[in-house]
Design a protein around this motif. Structure first.
Motif, PDB file in Angstrom:
ATOM      1  N   LEU A 128     -15.429 108.951  16.045  1.00 15.33           N
ATOM      2  CA  LEU A 128     -14.763 109.714  14.832  1.00 15.33           C
ATOM      3  C   LEU A 128     -14.037 110.965  15.410  1.00 15.33           C
ATOM      4  O   LEU A 128     -13.397 111.578  14.721  1.00 15.33           O
ATOM      5  N   MET A 129     -14.364 111.324  16.647  1.00 18.84           N
ATOM      6  CA  MET A 129     -13.567 112.420  17.358  1.00 18.84           C
ATOM      7  C   MET A 129     -11.968 112.353  16.993  1.00 18.84           C
ATOM      8  O   MET A 129     -11.306 113.315  16.730  1.00 18.84           O
ATOM      9  N   ARG A 130     -11.682 111.224  16.983  1.00 24.44           N
ATOM     10  CA  ARG A 130      -9.885 110.892  16.847  1.00 24.44           C
ATOM     11  C   ARG A 130      -9.605 111.249  15.226  1.00 24.44           C
ATOM     12  O   ARG A 130      -8.433 111.429  15.221  1.00 24.44           O
ATOM     13  N   HIS A 131     -10.632 111.105  14.445  1.00 29.08           N
ATOM     14  CA  HIS A 131     -10.397 111.559  13.116  1.00 29.08           C
ATOM     15  C   HIS A 131     -10.083 112.883  12.945  1.00 29.08           C
ATOM     16  O   HIS A 131      -9.369 113.395  12.137  1.00 29.08           O
ATOM     17  N   GLN A 132     -10.727 113.822  13.795  1.00 28.02           N
ATOM     18  CA  GLN A 132     -10.655 115.232  13.669  1.00 28.02           C
ATOM     19  C   GLN A 132      -9.423 115.612  14.551  1.00 28.02           C
ATOM     20  O   GLN A 132      -8.857 116.740  14.318  1.00 28.02           O
ATOM     21  N   TYR A 133      -9.431 115.051  15.736  1.00 27.72           N
ATOM     22  CA  TYR A 133      -8.407 115.838  16.768  1.00 27.72           C
ATOM     23  C   TYR A 133      -7.284 114.706  17.131  1.00 27.72           C
ATOM     24  O   TYR A 133      -7.622 113.425  17.375  1.00 27.72           O
ATOM     25  N   SER A 134      -6.177 115.618  17.359  1.00 29.25           N
ATOM     26  CA  SER A 134      -5.025 114.620  17.786  1.00 29.25           C
ATOM     27  C   SER A 134      -5.331 114.258  19.239  1.00 29.25           C
ATOM     28  O   SER A 134      -6.379 114.825  19.909  1.00 29.25           O
ATOM     29  N   GLU A 135      -4.446 113.419  19.856  1.00 27.66           N
ATOM     30  CA  GLU A 135      -4.492 113.195  21.309  1.00 27.66           C
ATOM     31  C   GLU A 135      -4.508 114.440  22.170  1.00 27.66           C
ATOM     32  O   GLU A 135      -4.950 114.589  23.409  1.00 27.66           O
ATOM     33  N   VAL A 136      -3.478 115.307  21.776  1.00 29.20           N
ATOM     34  CA  VAL A 136      -3.044 116.445  22.461  1.00 29.20           C
ATOM     35  C   VAL A 136      -4.619 117.324  22.662  1.00 29.20           C
ATOM     36  O   VAL A 136      -5.089 117.911  23.579  1.00 29.20           O
ATOM     37  N   ASP A 137      -5.341 117.516  21.281  1.00 28.53           N
ATOM     38  CA  ASP A 137      -6.326 118.262  21.157  1.00 28.53           C
ATOM     39  C   ASP A 137      -7.723 117.562  22.031  1.00 28.53           C
ATOM     40  O   ASP A 137      -8.463 118.308  23.023  1.00 28.53           O
ATOM     41  N   LEU A 138      -7.802 116.330  22.088  1.00 26.65           N
ATOM     42  CA  LEU A 138      -8.579 115.686  22.882  1.00 26.65           C
ATOM     43  C   LEU A 138      -8.354 115.905  24.364  1.00 26.65           C
ATOM     44  O   LEU A 138      -9.204 115.869  25.248  1.00 26.65           O
ATOM     45  N   HIS A 139      -7.154 115.700  24.781  1.00 22.59           N
ATOM     46  CA  HIS A 139      -6.993 115.780  26.222  1.00 22.59           C
ATOM     47  C   HIS A 139      -7.133 117.115  26.821  1.00 22.59           C
ATOM     48  O   HIS A 139      -7.647 117.144  27.781  1.00 22.59           O
ATOM     49  N   GLN A 140      -6.971 118.261  25.750  1.00 23.51           N
ATOM     50  CA  GLN A 140      -7.022 119.564  26.447  1.00 23.51           C
ATOM     51  C   GLN A 140      -8.631 119.576  26.545  1.00 23.51           C
ATOM     52  O   GLN A 140      -9.277 120.162  27.421  1.00 23.51           O
ATOM     53  N   GLN A 141      -9.587 119.363  25.541  1.00 26.64           N
ATOM     54  CA  GLN A 141     -11.024 119.408  25.777  1.00 26.64           C
ATOM     55  C   GLN A 141     -11.426 118.513  26.993  1.00 26.64           C
ATOM     56  O   GLN A 141     -12.402 119.088  27.654  1.00 26.64           O
ATOM     57  N   MET A 142     -10.744 117.471  27.207  1.00 27.80           N
ATOM     58  CA  MET A 142     -11.147 116.782  28.265  1.00 27.80           C
ATOM     59  C   MET A 142     -10.773 117.375  29.749  1.00 27.80           C
ATOM     60  O   MET A 142     -11.500 117.243  30.864  1.00 27.80           O
ATOM     61  N   ALA A 143      -9.827 117.814  29.418  1.00 27.02           N
ATOM     62  CA  ALA A 143      -9.070 118.652  30.827  1.00 27.02           C
ATOM     63  C   ALA A 143     -10.263 119.709  31.309  1.00 27.02           C
ATOM     64  O   ALA A 143     -10.626 119.901  32.511  1.00 27.02           O
ATOM     65  N   VAL A 144     -10.634 120.486  30.118  1.00 25.94           N
ATOM     66  CA  VAL A 144     -11.822 121.561  30.207  1.00 25.94           C
ATOM     67  C   VAL A 144     -13.097 120.999  30.980  1.00 25.94           C
ATOM     68  O   VAL A 144     -13.407 121.321  31.927  1.00 25.94           O
ATOM     69  N   ARG A 145     -13.483 119.575  30.444  1.00 31.53           N
ATOM     70  CA  ARG A 145     -14.601 119.188  30.983  1.00 31.53           C
ATOM     71  C   ARG A 145     -14.235 118.730  32.451  1.00 31.53           C
ATOM     72  O   ARG A 145     -15.090 118.820  33.322  1.00 31.53           O
ATOM     73  N   ALA A 146     -13.092 118.261  32.736  1.00 24.74           N
ATOM     74  CA  ALA A 146     -12.900 117.796  34.253  1.00 24.74           C
ATOM     75  C   ALA A 146     -13.032 119.081  35.190  1.00 24.74           C
ATOM     76  O   ALA A 146     -13.138 118.700  36.437  1.00 24.74           O
ATOM     77  N   ALA A 147     -12.637 120.284  34.501  1.00 29.21           N
ATOM     78  CA  ALA A 147     -12.545 121.281  35.367  1.00 29.21           C
ATOM     79  C   ALA A 147     -13.999 121.699  35.838  1.00 29.21           C
ATOM     80  O   ALA A 147     -14.284 122.530  36.806  1.00 29.21           O
TER      81      ALA A 147
END
Lengths: 477, 477
Positions: free
Chosen positions: A439-458
């Motif tokens: 359901l995360m895509r219902h809340q977040y755009s691809e840009v939002d999700l990409h940024q969160q995943m970039a933080v995770r990858a850091a």
């Protein structure tokens, strides 16, 4: 952290990868700290979100930060997924393992390290239970504020992973507002300390980021939390209404007036009946909705605050107002509320949603929730932290009927989307876990999700820390 | 965000890179939103940390989020450093530009977008001043809690960048505790929204991470903040002590008792004299240290809380206790405190440190601070948020004497190291900026710094957002 994953060292050719990993972990941990026999692994196959079960590869139960670091360093080197676990009370599947994962369970790290009243802090190991902090400081007049319903069992490490709340968080905030510092092991085994006994942090607020990151950025082994002085007195008051809308609108008006009670809990008729039958708390049974409003302070302060609240409730045609007359009665009122999930489990299977909405939308979302559940031919009980807008519809269904289970899941998804569309979000305190990842895509755009995943990858370039949680499974590029 | 930086498009061969960038920016912004003539650039060459000055390449003054996005996208593509700026009141050099940087100043985005009392929120553009929010909601009985001394001028965007505090943050928390959501432009021009009017966030708490990130992770263009109901009444009370240690110990005991006043401010003798001469606030001149303790609530609540505080103060041999008798007197008391920096500037040059320590170390750090400053042959005035342990020693020196200035800087560095060694940190509310970047290694290990920089790189791989701030200049690998 950017070295490539290595192959396991060569062994006797018949040894499986699983056996090799267990053999290696046995070198890093004392025997009582490693579980790998199938029957011993069963308690770790799921958590309080029982929709999925998987036996993990092994369970590490370290006693020290150094042992946590050794296990993480090993798993990082050889690309072994790691699933952190506290008491396994997650309602979103945050602690459910994969078959190829090592569960890293903090339950043996359960010591209170320091009570520092001069700075009003407690420093504890991550496996300490939530309630045991308040118990340790209670006779000295203090408590630890966040109080999830599972507080007897759930651990501080788990609370940090999920940014847990509770009934009394309206006034005192959730975990992130009461957490001052952590010792944390990074994925490669390095140990860092964030925050401390002082205000603020130099540099970035990684402490705030860690809180609620569901064990994906590192493993917290110690935490320093804020202690709060117990109030002079506290008094829960019951307000019964003939319509859920009136109760919802009353909550919004209390908050809009600027009054901040310690707690405002909401129960609809099904929830009242379920909890009363279990706890005999004395809830009124002739109302459609009940608010438990707790005020605290001196007698004069409580009287003054209650007077304002009663005035607001009258504007919403409150039917019953009952002040609690004794400590025993107060304890019963809270016992009824806090056992709501368990009591519901006695009469039906249920899934508990955890959407959060702006307070002005409370009545609207309650009505729509009822419509949604009804359209699937199911029943719902609502019992939740109304002052925070943190809703917990319990969708009742028959788990032995796969069609019923599918309907419950579909209704739950519709409700969470409703919360997001009303300006709210998917979770208030239970986390995303497995339950809400799609359901995360219902809340977040691809840009939002990409940024969160970039933080995770850091923090975890190899994506081994609690994988398959929080983000949609196809989200990782 | 991982595309390589591009070369600027080819032009007339005599056009400099600087001129080419100005020409391109003029395509993206209306004429009144771009400043590039040297004399117009002067106001942007420094901020309230006046130790460094540089004329930037240009100043963009966008009026919309779309214009902010267009400028960032352009600068990201061509590797042009961007320095975000609010009102330029940073005390740590957070808004000081480089010569090759475009300053992105949010001062034209200064509209209040929505006041939503039902959800107790205000949504504002980033260039709105701190005080104007409280002014807008004051007649309706609300206010915005964080109150930096610069609140007449400083902007919400700047407050978010620095996680600003203020005298009244003891009870209500600093910016991060009062921020609910932001609209933010990422370095490549993409726009994201974090948080909102609801509790908590699904996924990671990027909102908490953004707050205090000094403009390095993106540019906030809109913010939703919490409104708080004004208390029934508020009363500052003056407590005079014959020794600074006694005042410091009294603060620690008030907090350890669990009492949380709205504010506990500390002034030592030099600070009392400086502020009294400026504001005629009626501060006692025959004491070594003064606490301004503010309580709030009903008359009965204030009386009860004050009684407990007075009892604690008596245990520390308080010499003077003076309750404020009128609103005029209360305003004067706060005017004296809030003008401390300005009043000090009238009698000497000074640098203001911003270390934070655990409360139990307050007296120790005060004593050591005096020793350090004395050992450099300089004078110090202490005026700070004692209840938070957030110290502000003002080191007085003669800026026309380079040797004196070097001594002041050296003494300041020693004091900040002292705060870290006492279990505190380098900054409470002023940020790291340029001022403290080289001290970050005293607080953090290489592992810590590496992890913070990895998070930064997850937002800004090319390192163009407010570069040369926060991290040691040789820190980036």
């Amino acid at each position: 952290m950017s070295e490539a994953i290595q192959f396991l060292p060569p062994r006797d050719s018949v040894m499986s990868r699983r056996a090799a990993i267990v053999t290696d972990l046995a070198e890093l941990l004392p025997p009582e700290c490693l579980v790998h026999e199938a029957r011993e692994l069963v308690p770790f196959e799921t958590d309080a979100f029982v929709s999925y079960r998987r036996l993990p590869l092994a369970v590490a139960l370290p006693k020290t930060t150094a042992q946590v670091a050794a296990v993480l360093k090993y798993c990082h080197r050889y690309g072994v997924p790691v699933v952190p676990r506290g008491a396994g009370t997650s309602l979103s599947g945050g602690a459910i393992p994969q078959e190829d994962a090592v569960v890293l369970c903090l339950s043996k790290m359960a010591r209170i390290l320091e009570l520092d009243y001069a700075n009003r802090t407690a420093t504890v190991q991550a496996g300490v239970t939530n309630l045991s902090i308040s118990e340790a400081v209670g006779t000295d007049g203090f408590f630890y504020a966040p109080d999830p319903s599972s507080q007897l069992a759930c651990t501080i490490g788990g609370n940090i992973g999920m940014n847990s709340g509770g009934a009394h968080c309206l006034k005192y905030g959730v975990t992130t507002n009461n957490l001052l510092g952590v010792k944390m092991v990074l994925v490669d085994g390095a140990v860092i300390e964030l925050g401390g006994k002082h205000l603020d942090a130099s540099g970035y607020d990684l402490l705030g980021l860690i809180c609620g990151s569901e064990g994906q950025l590192g493993i917290v082994t110690e935490a320093t939390v804020r202690l709060i002085a117990k109030p002079e007195g506290a008094r829960p008051v019951l307000f019964g209404f003939e319509a859920s809308e009136a109760a919802g609108a009353c909550v919004a008006d209390i908050i809009a007036s600027g009054i901040i009670p310690v707690a405002i809990e909401f129960m609809d008729k099904p929830a009242i009946e379920i909890c009363e039958a279990f706890a005999h708390a004395g809830y009124p049974l002739d109302v459609a909705a009940l608010l438990i409003v707790e005020v605290e302070g001196s007698e004069a302060e409580m009287d003054a605050m209650l007077q304002s609240i009663v005035e607001i409730a009258r504007r919403h045609q409150v039917k019953t107002v009952r002040e609690c007359q004794s400590a025993t009665e107060a304890a019963l009122i809270w016992k009824g509320r806090k056992s709501a999930f368990g009591a519901t489990g006695r009469i039906a299977d249920y899934i508990c949603m955890d959407g959060t909405v702006p307070l002005s939308k409370l009545s609207y979302v309650l009505n729509k929730t009822a419509e949604i559940v009804e359209s699937f031919g199911l029943r719902v009980a609502n019992v939740f932290h109304a002052g925070d807008g943190n809703m917990h519809p319990l969708i009742l269904f028959n788990a032995n009927d796969p069609a019923d289970a599918a309907k419950a899941e579909a209704a739950g998804n519709e409700i969470l989307k409703l919360c997001v569309d009303a300006g709210g979000c998917l979770t208030g305190e239970h986390g995303v876990g497995i339950e809400k990842r799609d359901l995360m895509r219902h809340q977040y755009s691809e840009v939002d999700l990409h940024q969160q995943m970039a933080v995770r990858a850091a923090f975890d370039e190899g994506w081994i820390m609690n994988p398959s949680k929080v983000f949609p499974l196809d989200g990782r590029a």
